[in-house]
Design an enzyme around this catalytic site. Structure first.
Site, PDB file in Angstrom:
ATOM      1  N   HIS A   1       0.850  -1.148  -0.118  1.00 46.02           N
ATOM      2  CA  HIS A   1      -0.060  -0.012   0.099  1.00 46.02           C
ATOM      3  C   HIS A   1       0.818   1.365   0.050  1.00 46.02           C
ATOM      4  O   HIS A   1       1.602   1.191   0.853  1.00 46.02           O
ATOM      5  CB  HIS A   1      -0.881  -0.030   1.363  1.00 46.02           C
ATOM      6  CG  HIS A   1      -1.793   1.176   1.180  1.00 46.02           C
ATOM      7  ND1 HIS A   1      -2.752   1.495   0.612  1.00 46.02           N
ATOM      8  CD2 HIS A   1      -1.599   2.497   1.850  1.00 46.02           C
ATOM      9  CE1 HIS A   1      -3.399   2.577   0.908  1.00 46.02           C
ATOM     10  NE2 HIS A   1      -2.617   3.286   1.681  1.00 46.02           N
TER      11      HIS A   1
ATOM     12  N   ASP B   1     -15.436   1.978   7.568  1.00 38.83           N
ATOM     13  CA  ASP B   1     -14.352   2.788   6.948  1.00 38.83           C
ATOM     14  C   ASP B   1     -15.003   3.652   5.949  1.00 38.83           C
ATOM     15  O   ASP B   1     -14.747   4.923   5.818  1.00 38.83           O
ATOM     16  CB  ASP B   1     -13.105   2.033   6.775  1.00 38.83           C
ATOM     17  CG  ASP B   1     -12.360   2.946   6.199  1.00 38.83           C
ATOM     18  OD1 ASP B   1     -11.638   4.017   6.774  1.00 38.83           O
ATOM     19  OD2 ASP B   1     -11.947   2.935   4.795  1.00 38.83           O
TER      20      ASP B   1
ATOM     21  N   ARG C   1     -14.895  12.159   7.603  1.00 42.19           N
ATOM     22  CA  ARG C   1     -13.835  12.956   7.967  1.00 42.19           C
ATOM     23  C   ARG C   1     -13.447  14.079   7.132  1.00 42.19           C
ATOM     24  O   ARG C   1     -12.764  15.054   7.203  1.00 42.19           O
ATOM     25  CB  ARG C   1     -12.566  11.800   8.053  1.00 42.19           C
ATOM     26  CG  ARG C   1     -12.692  10.915   9.358  1.00 42.19           C
ATOM     27  CD  ARG C   1     -11.809   9.977   9.445  1.00 42.19           C
ATOM     28  NE  ARG C   1     -10.349  10.431   9.043  1.00 42.19           N
ATOM     29  CZ  ARG C   1      -9.702   9.715   8.052  1.00 42.19           C
ATOM     30  NH1 ARG C   1     -10.106   8.426   7.802  1.00 42.19           N
ATOM     31  NH2 ARG C   1      -8.284   9.880   7.724  1.00 42.19           N
TER      32      ARG C   1
ATOM     33  N   SER D   1      -7.907   3.572   9.035  1.00 39.78           N
ATOM     34  CA  SER D   1      -8.886   3.458   7.705  1.00 39.78           C
ATOM     35  C   SER D   1      -8.177   2.586   6.731  1.00 39.78           C
ATOM     36  O   SER D   1      -8.646   1.720   6.112  1.00 39.78           O
ATOM     37  CB  SER D   1      -9.113   4.687   7.290  1.00 39.78           C
ATOM     38  OG  SER D   1      -9.544   4.842   5.866  1.00 39.78           O
TER      39      SER D   1
ATOM     40  N   LYS E   1      -8.877  -1.842   5.755  1.00 35.80           N
ATOM     41  CA  LYS E   1      -9.127  -2.264   4.249  1.00 35.80           C
ATOM     42  C   LYS E   1      -8.030  -3.465   3.944  1.00 35.80           C
ATOM     43  O   LYS E   1      -8.389  -4.112   3.146  1.00 35.80           O
ATOM     44  CB  LYS E   1      -9.081  -1.113   3.431  1.00 35.80           C
ATOM     45  CG  LYS E   1     -10.292  -0.390   3.374  1.00 35.80           C
ATOM     46  CD  LYS E   1     -10.313   1.017   2.804  1.00 35.80           C
ATOM     47  CE  LYS E   1      -9.320   1.976   2.948  1.00 35.80           C
ATOM     48  NZ  LYS E   1      -9.709   3.184   2.570  1.00 35.80           N
TER      49      LYS E   1
END
Length: 425
Positions: A82, A161, A168, A183, A187
């Site tokens: 990620h 989320d 947010r 968050s 995921k």
């Protein structure tokens, strides 16, 4: 239990109990806690922070609000990556097939771009026929046959989320590190991968502008992954200048294919190989084929072509080209001392490569080709960069965002950040 009690607990600087966290996430997902109440709680978390236990339990509650993918049917270990996002960050494209060519399976769920940062799915959708939306059964089929899949996340993964993220964004609580970390990690853990490598960007073109803030985010995410039994490591990497020489959807696919063919810019190759080695090591495959060899012998390219075909794309098809181009010349002879990632990213966005809202379309051919990077010697009048757009009316706003974003001087006075700044495990 009542939402006001949870809000007051965090407002007054106390830790939330596991029961409070479990209840508030579940009730918010079901619509039993109102947006204004969750907004207050998010602001209290932003101001007072969370302990490692709280962040881990908050992530777990969001994770359990939806589905969790299972890759146990595969005959090889899984590894995922990620990136927190940046300008010219096309690393996922060559990285997934490269790691698969070395023996691991890479289930990569990716997103779309928003603002000055590009999205992996937008880039891949510039390939004619390629599909981002796959069912879990289709994902498993592509993984089984090619070793890698890059696609959109289904709506069943961490729905809490998705709801909280949108809240947010409009309540000034995006910057909370516990909320950012939970968050991302809810995921990623829901994807079902056995190991995870995080690429946390640092600099003007990144969400985290400074090394200390990036380090705090990385350490929080590594702790969450560890607490959930996912082998997790993080690299802090530079985003004070764009990554590679091409910024924009089809342009970045083009550069990714250059890397897979054994060429490409040195920074893209270096980071791709480094992340691939980290992913293989995290998956327990440190003795596997070296990624540099998989680039050199063409096996990574073979996986790329198979992966694109398996998702309906044509790896041999011509990529979209913008109708108009404009060269920006060097204002003087000397050394390119600065090329600001944020300015370049905003310019590419204004040229049509990005979107201001999630529902906006993107121009696949729009973007910027960089002919020089910081430290390069340039001559007055030589093109520093080329702008690509479908409409010449976009050039003026892009040029405005590039004012002050680059400098040419007699010598390089301030060294740019090293490509890989730090490793956190």
């Amino acid at each position: 239990m009542h939402a006001i009690d949870v809000i007051v607990t965090k407002r007054d600087g106390h830790e939330l109990s596991a029961e409070q966290i479990e209840w508030v996430i579940d009730a918010y997902t079901k619509g039993e806690v109102a947006d204004e109440q969750m907004s207050s709680l998010a602001m209290a978390i932003l101001l007072n922070g969370m302990s490692r236990r709280e962040v881990s339990q908050w992530t777990d509650a969001m994770l359990r609000s939806g589905d969790r993918m299972d890759w146990s049917a595969l005959d090889r270990p899984t590894a995922d990556k990620h990136s927190t996002g940046g300008v010219g960050d096309k690393i996922t494209l060559p990285l997934a097939p490269l790691v698969a060519a070395c023996g691991a399976a890479v289930p990569q769920l990716s997103g779309r771009g928003l603002g000055h940062t590009g999205g992996t799915l937008d880039k891949l959708e510039s390939i004619p026929g390629w599909r981002a939306s796959l069912s879990p059964e289709e994902m498993l089929g592509v993984l089984s046959s090619t070793g890698a899949v890059i696609c959109a996340a289904g709506t069943g993964l961490a729905p809490a989320d998705r709801k909280l993220y949108a809240l947010r964004d409009v309540t000034g609580t995006v910057e909370s590190i516990p909320l950012i970390a939970s968050s991302i990690m809810s995921k990623k853990i829901a994807e079902g991968t056995g190991s995870l490598v995080l690429d946390v960007k640092v600099g003007s073109g990144a969400f985290m502008k400074t090394v200390p803030r990036a380090r705090e985010l990385a350490e929080t995410m590594v702790a969450i992954g560890t607490d959930h039994g996912v082998r997790t490591i993080a690299l802090l990497t530079a985003m004070d200048r764009p990554l590679g020489r091409k910024v924009g959807n089809a342009l970045e696919v083009e550069e990714s294919v250059e890397v897979l063919a054994g060429g490409g810019p040195s920074d893209v190759v270096e980071l791709t190989v480094r992340l691939a080695r980290e992913m293989l090591a995290a998956a327990g495959m440190s003795g596997a084929k070296d990624p540099a060899d998989a680039l050199a012998d063409g096996s990574a390219m073979d996986v790329w072509r198979a992966m694109i075909r398996a998702q309906g794309g044509d790896p041999d098809a011509a990529l979209p080209r913008a109708a108009e181009t404009l060269d920006i010349p060097a204002p003087a002879s000397g050394v390119l001392t600065r090329l600001d990632a944020y300015g370049v990213g905003v310019a590419a966005w204004r040229l049509g490569a990005g979107r201001a809202r999630k529902e906006d379309p993107v121009s696949f051919g729009a973007g910027i080709t960089l002919h020089a990077k910081p430290g390069d010697t340039v001559r007055e009048g030589q093109p520093l960069m080329t702008l690509h757009a479908d409409d010449t009316s976009r050039f003026d706003s892009a040029l405005a965002s590039l004012e002050g974003a680059y400098e040419v001087a007699g010598e390089l006075v301030v060294e740019p950040l090293p490509l890989v700044i730090e490793r956190i495990s």
